[in-house]
Design a protein around this motif. Structure first.
Motif, mmCIF file in Angstrom:
data_model
loop_
_atom_site.group_PDB
_atom_site.id
_atom_site.type_symbol
_atom_site.label_atom_id
_atom_site.label_comp_id
_atom_site.label_asym_id
_atom_site.label_seq_id
_atom_site.Cartn_x
_atom_site.Cartn_y
_atom_site.Cartn_z
ATOM 1 N N VAL A 139 1.131 -1.396 -0.070
ATOM 2 C CA VAL A 139 0.447 -0.255 0.139
ATOM 3 C C VAL A 139 0.435 0.822 0.005
ATOM 4 O O VAL A 139 1.549 1.660 0.922
ATOM 5 C CB VAL A 139 -0.560 0.192 1.041
ATOM 6 C CG1 VAL A 139 0.053 0.497 2.378
ATOM 7 C CG2 VAL A 139 -1.849 1.017 0.896
ATOM 8 N N GLY A 140 0.309 2.099 -0.844
ATOM 9 C CA GLY A 140 1.082 3.643 -0.821
ATOM 10 C C GLY A 140 0.903 4.222 0.809
ATOM 11 O O GLY A 140 -0.479 4.110 0.993
ATOM 12 N N VAL A 141 2.042 4.459 1.374
ATOM 13 C CA VAL A 141 2.021 4.825 2.259
ATOM 14 C C VAL A 141 1.053 6.637 2.217
ATOM 15 O O VAL A 141 0.415 6.823 3.448
ATOM 16 C CB VAL A 141 3.477 5.745 3.300
ATOM 17 C CG1 VAL A 141 3.837 4.552 3.316
ATOM 18 C CG2 VAL A 141 4.058 6.449 2.401
ATOM 19 N N ASP A 142 0.731 6.961 1.298
ATOM 20 C CA ASP A 142 -0.078 8.163 1.399
ATOM 21 C C ASP A 142 -1.473 7.860 1.332
ATOM 22 O O ASP A 142 -2.213 9.015 0.660
ATOM 23 C CB ASP A 142 0.592 9.016 -0.304
ATOM 24 C CG ASP A 142 1.676 9.534 0.275
ATOM 25 O OD1 ASP A 142 1.903 10.076 1.029
ATOM 26 O OD2 ASP A 142 2.040 10.340 -0.482
ATOM 27 N N GLU A 143 -1.757 6.516 1.088
ATOM 28 C CA GLU A 143 -3.369 6.056 0.901
ATOM 29 C C GLU A 143 -3.766 5.060 2.494
ATOM 30 O O GLU A 143 -4.663 4.862 2.656
ATOM 31 C CB GLU A 143 -3.173 4.966 -0.414
ATOM 32 C CG GLU A 143 -2.692 4.770 -1.413
ATOM 33 C CD GLU A 143 -2.503 3.544 -1.952
ATOM 34 O OE1 GLU A 143 -3.374 3.225 -2.216
ATOM 35 O OE2 GLU A 143 -1.810 3.704 -3.426
ATOM 36 N N LEU A 144 -2.747 6.072 3.011
ATOM 37 C CA LEU A 144 -2.800 5.246 4.354
ATOM 38 C C LEU A 144 -3.664 6.725 5.130
ATOM 39 O O LEU A 144 -3.135 7.343 4.839
ATOM 40 C CB LEU A 144 -1.982 4.679 5.092
ATOM 41 C CG LEU A 144 -1.500 3.347 5.207
ATOM 42 C CD1 LEU A 144 -0.259 2.786 5.505
ATOM 43 C CD2 LEU A 144 -2.740 2.070 4.628
#
Length: 172
Positions: A167-172
């Motif tokens: 998962v992209g960290v900006d998606e969390l």
């Protein structure tokens, strides 16, 4: 057809990168959503330098399949380069009850040579190396949307034991 270990020779490695590694990754880039190459660097020069460093380590191997013979050319590789396989040791810490594994990094056979058993020969070569160095398992990663590769690996006897998720960290 002969399978040879890629020598740690700059000319041989550049030829390998130009004729096998780059076409393989261009193909993956076109067929696998999550696979993209950088477009702002000299891919051949960067990858050749990276591969030369890897080839000088104890645990890495790259083998290439060569069709035909002729005069010795770049780095002692003669003939047409038709495929390759890479492998690295994944050592298990002593606190875990699992064997060291030899991990297949990439395996590629150029289109006209597919279906001739070369992938099996590559896996046999990797298994031979695993036995030589005391690794009792082979492992590999494959993109979930690379159905051709999934089918080929299953036909060779590989089975799914884990799933890697990202998962992209900006998606969390």
């Amino acid at each position: 057809m002969e399978i040879r270990r890629l020598p740690a020779d700059e000319a041989a490695v550049r030829r390998y990168v130009e004729e096998l590694w780059l076409p393989y990754h261009r193909h993956l880039e076109a067929t696998v959503d999550a696979h993209a190459l950088a477009d702002d660097i000299d891919l051949v020069a960067e990858e050749a330098e990276f591969r030369l460093d890897l080839l000088e380590t104890e645990h890495h191997r790259t083998w290439v399949a060569v069709e035909g013979t002729g005069e010795r050319s770049k780095g002692g590789l003669d003939g047409e380069l038709v495929g390759f396989v890479t492998a690295d040791v994944d050592e298990s810490p002593t606190v875990f009850d699992r064997p060291d594994r030899l991990v297949v990094g990439d395996i590629y056979v150029r289109g006209p040579y597919r279906g001739r058993g070369l992938a099996r020969e590559f896996i046999d070569r990797v298994a031979e190396r695993a036995r030589e160095i005391g690794c009792s398992e082979l492992a590999l990663d494959v993109h979930v949307d690379n159905e051709r590769a999934l089918s080929a690996y299953e036909a060779l006897g590989f089975r799914t034991e884990r799933r890697q998720m990202t998962v992209g960290v900006d998606e969390l």
